[in-house]
Motif scaffolding. Structure first.
Motif, PDB file in Angstrom:
ATOM      1  N   LEU B 139       0.820  -1.210   0.000  1.00  0.00           N
ATOM      2  CA  LEU B 139       0.000   0.000   0.000  1.00  0.00           C
ATOM      3  C   LEU B 139       0.861   1.270   0.000  1.00  0.00           C
ATOM      4  O   LEU B 139       0.506   2.269  -0.623  1.00  0.00           O
ATOM      5  N   ALA B 140       1.985   1.219   0.706  1.00  0.00           N
ATOM      6  CA  ALA B 140       2.885   2.381   0.727  1.00  0.00           C
ATOM      7  C   ALA B 140       3.470   2.615  -0.670  1.00  0.00           C
ATOM      8  O   ALA B 140       3.541   3.757  -1.144  1.00  0.00           O
ATOM      9  N   ALA B 141       3.848   1.522  -1.342  1.00  0.00           N
ATOM     10  CA  ALA B 141       4.378   1.636  -2.702  1.00  0.00           C
ATOM     11  C   ALA B 141       3.299   2.182  -3.637  1.00  0.00           C
ATOM     12  O   ALA B 141       3.577   3.002  -4.516  1.00  0.00           O
ATOM     13  N   ASP B 142       2.079   1.742  -3.410  1.00  0.00           N
ATOM     14  CA  ASP B 142       0.964   2.211  -4.227  1.00  0.00           C
ATOM     15  C   ASP B 142       0.748   3.722  -4.040  1.00  0.00           C
ATOM     16  O   ASP B 142       0.511   4.455  -4.999  1.00  0.00           O
ATOM     17  N   TYR B 143       0.892   4.173  -2.806  1.00  0.00           N
ATOM     18  CA  TYR B 143       0.770   5.612  -2.514  1.00  0.00           C
ATOM     19  C   TYR B 143       1.882   6.381  -3.231  1.00  0.00           C
ATOM     20  O   TYR B 143       1.634   7.419  -3.853  1.00  0.00           O
ATOM     21  N   ALA B 144       3.096   5.843  -3.122  1.00  0.00           N
ATOM     22  CA  ALA B 144       4.242   6.486  -3.783  1.00  0.00           C
ATOM     23  C   ALA B 144       4.015   6.580  -5.289  1.00  0.00           C
ATOM     24  O   ALA B 144       4.320   7.590  -5.916  1.00  0.00           O
ATOM     25  N   LEU B 145       3.449   5.528  -5.849  1.00  0.00           N
ATOM     26  CA  LEU B 145       3.179   5.481  -7.290  1.00  0.00           C
ATOM     27  C   LEU B 145       2.168   6.546  -7.695  1.00  0.00           C
ATOM     28  O   LEU B 145       2.373   7.298  -8.639  1.00  0.00           O
ATOM     29  N   ARG B 146       1.087   6.601  -6.922  1.00  0.00           N
ATOM     30  CA  ARG B 146       0.004   7.525  -7.279  1.00  0.00           C
ATOM     31  C   ARG B 146       0.402   8.982  -7.088  1.00  0.00           C
ATOM     32  O   ARG B 146      -0.038   9.855  -7.823  1.00  0.00           O
ATOM     33  N   HIS B 147       1.232   9.240  -6.079  1.00  0.00           N
ATOM     34  CA  HIS B 147       1.630  10.622  -5.802  1.00  0.00           C
ATOM     35  C   HIS B 147       3.011  10.966  -6.342  1.00  0.00           C
ATOM     36  O   HIS B 147       3.526  12.049  -6.074  1.00  0.00           O
ATOM     37  N   LYS B 148       3.596  10.010  -7.092  1.00  0.00           N
ATOM     38  CA  LYS B 148       4.933  10.230  -7.672  1.00  0.00           C
ATOM     39  C   LYS B 148       5.937  10.680  -6.621  1.00  0.00           C
ATOM     40  O   LYS B 148       6.611  11.704  -6.748  1.00  0.00           O
ATOM     41  N   LEU B 149       6.030   9.897  -5.561  1.00  0.00           N
ATOM     42  CA  LEU B 149       6.968  10.209  -4.477  1.00  0.00           C
ATOM     43  C   LEU B 149       8.000   9.094  -4.345  1.00  0.00           C
ATOM     44  O   LEU B 149       7.677   7.918  -4.530  1.00  0.00           O
ATOM     45  N   PRO B 150       9.220   9.437  -4.019  1.00  0.00           N
ATOM     46  CA  PRO B 150      10.235   8.393  -3.793  1.00  0.00           C
ATOM     47  C   PRO B 150       9.841   7.497  -2.622  1.00  0.00           C
ATOM     48  O   PRO B 150       9.239   7.971  -1.655  1.00  0.00           O
TER      49      PRO B 150
END
Lengths: 321, 275
Positions: B139-150
């Protein structure tokens, strides 16, 4: 070779062969033999229908169980082995190459176990080295280029725990495969034929479809290993085998595998030909089904399948995008 | 006799001022040990940190927003070993540590830059990778993906959690699938391996960072030392499976001291330009 739990059958079989050996060809004797045969069959059927997890482990490791070479002979009409990882060497514990199953051409990869001690030493008992996992990845990438489905046969006690394996990055090799297999744009059919030993198995096991033979096992750790850590007693392996839920039925229920290929009565080692037929039929059907899916759908389906795995509290499965 | 009793009592009353370094056995003043971020001033051994201690060294003040704090272990196999049911063990761990799983995830700022962080905690059943851990990473990776965050993960784990059987193993594939999607979309993923990072964690998300970083002297490897020694029947070199050994063999980009970690990560991320 007969397994410990088959003792009662072995005695009956001896009786039967003694009767058969009798030179008198009288009717009474013949009917006795037939009766005994029927009895043995039904007993074996019953025994194998209700194996304990630990007994299943023994069947999965049976020395006469078909190994990859046998499947290559019995299931595939052609196999062109492709060697090497292009970086270090050619691992013998994991092999692969072009193969034909019926009319379907595929990329076949799998763990290679031997039948004799010498063969087993040569192929490291089916325990892959980093170069084996990297060779498998090279072949999967080649499959992607040639638009060939990947068929992966799993049968390993685990990835090889050795100094050289660590030095060359066993962990990295497996991790890389997991990452790359997740996005492979061709169908991937995985079949656990014997032992599915932990990361060493999963390292070539990320499939659109994951199947198991009915007496194969698939586990996060060997029952012996688990017993020695959590029970502090390696002889508690039967307890650990039961607790770990490693049989095909249990894994189907957990959603980790998608189907079970039934083995002949008495296990795959008792009837190779029937095993090959069943394997060939099932894999061909799966390939035909997956062939209809676009590259994008294949990636999405595989991704979702693994994203959904796991069970935890306080939240239902989150909706994955 | 009175003389002896008095002396013993005096020793007992003395507050415990010293920390013994687990690596070099040096005696270090507790205050000094704390001030050095639990790093031995003699041998540079980096002591294991609780996830919250680690977070304090990384996140800008008041910038952390935790994700999925409510995810905690279930007992999918109804697993029980010699010490009793897994469900009880998990429950006791949750209560004792006030932590629901072996990883803490969330978003925060580091020197003003937004990132998504995952920090494993070895105290939680050996930092083992289980269903809940895998889901939180996913889920954290998914958040990073959606918000374009490292996305940055600090690993500290003995490997997969046996008590959840095959489902733990599958978290290796699940977390790597999440990382694969970041790779496809050009989102940075940095792995920081701390003591220890072994087994199923080393053989999954911890080893596939765009950049693999390690803390000095951290134990990093796939198979356990004892298993390898039994298999190959020879003694292993002393530095085997250390961060330094892994760097020497090409699997770690950089070994970074704890005190410089935050700045180092920020320096590296400057080389990523979001499109």
């Amino acid at each position: 070779m007969d397994l410990e739990f088959e003792k009662s059958l072995v005695e009956l079989e001896q009786q039967m062969s003694e009767l058969e050996g009798g030179s008198d060809n009288n009717q009474q004797l013949n009917s006795q033999v037939t009766q005994l045969k029927r009895k043995i069959n039904s007993m074996r059927k019953k025994l194998y229908a209700d194996l304990t997890p630990w007994q299943t482990v023994q069947v999965a490791r049976h020395p006469e169980r078909p190994v990859l070479r046998d499947y290559i002979e019995g299931v595939f009409s052609e196999f062109i082995e492709l060697h090497g990882d292009r970086a270090f060497g050619d691992d013998k514990g994991i092999i692969g190459g072009f193969a034909s199953i019926g009319r379907q051409r595929v990329m076949l990869i799998g763990h290679q176990k031997g039948k004799t001690t010498e063969e087993n030493i040569a192929c490291n008992f089916g325990m892959g080295n980093p170069d084996g996992y990297r060779k498998a990845l090279r072949l999967m990438k080649l499959a992607e280029k040639y638009n060939l489905p990947v068929v992966s046969f799993i049968d390993t006690p685990g990835a090889y725990p050795g100094l050289e394996a660590e030095a060359r990055g066993q962990a990295e090799a497996i991790a890389r495969n997991l990452t790359e297999m997740a996005r492979l744009e061709v169908p991937v059919v995985v079949l656990v034929t014997g032992e599915g030993g932990s990361g060493g198995a999963l390292g070539i096991g990320v499939g659109n479809v994951v199947l198991m033979l009915s007496h194969a096992v698939y586990s996060v750790i060997s029952p012996e290993g688990c017993a020695s850590i959590l029970w502090r007693d390696g002889s508690k392996a039967p307890e650990a085998a039961a607790a770990l839920k490693i049989t095909a039925d249990a894994l189907l229920e957990l959603g980790v595998i998608d189907g079970i290929i039934e083995e002949p009565v008495g296990g795959a080692h008792r009837d190779h030909a029937a095993t090959f037929d069943a394997v060939k039929t099932e894999i061909s059907q799966q390939l035909a089904r997956l062939k209809k899916m676009s590259a994008r759908r294949l990636v999405e389906q595989r991704f979702k399948k693994f994203a959904m795995l796991g069970k935890f509290d306080n939240r239902k499965y989150a909706v994955h995008r | 006799m009175g003389w002896f009793t008095r002396k013993k009592a005096a020793v007992e009353e003395k507050p415990d001022l010293w920390t013994v370094c687990p690596a070099c056995k040096a005696h270090v003043y507790k205050e000094e040990w704390q001030a050095a971020l639990k790093v031995c001033p003699q041998c540079n051994y980096h002591e294991r940190l609780a996830c919250t201690e680690r977070l304090a060294l990384l996140a800008d003040e008041d910038s952390f927003m935790e994700f999925d704090a409510d995810i905690r272990p279930a007992d999918p196999l109804k697993f029980s070993d010699a010490k009793g049911p897994y469900a009880d063990k998990a429950q006791q761990t949750v209560e004792k540590l006030k932590l629901n799983e072996s990883i803490l995830t969330g978003g925060c700022k580091m020197n003003g830059r937004s990132v998504v962080l995952g920090i494993m905690d070895f105290r939680f059943l050996g930092g083992s990778l289980a269903s809940g851990t895998g889901e939180k990473i996913f889920l954290a990776a998914d958040y990073a993906l959606r918000h374009k965050l490292p996305f940055i993960i600090f690993s500290a784990s003995g490997g997969a959690r046996m008590h959840e059987g095959i489902l733990s193993l599958m978290q290796m594939a699940k977390t790597c699938a999440a990382i694969a999607r970041l790779n496809e979309d050009g989102i940075p993923y940095i792995s920081v391996m701390t003591d220890p990072t072994t087994g199923g964690v080393s053989a999954s998300f911890a080893m596939v960072g765009d950049i693999n970083i390690a803390e000095p002297k951290a134990l990093i490897g796939f198979a356990g030392r004892r298993v390898i020694e039994q298999t190959i029947k020879q003694k292993l070199p002393d530095d085997f499976q250390t961060a330094e050994y892994l760097q020497e063999h090409g699997f770690v980009d950089h070994i970074v001291n704890r005190a410089e970690m935050k700045d180092f990560l920020c320096r590296v991320l400057r080389y990523w330009k979001e499109n």
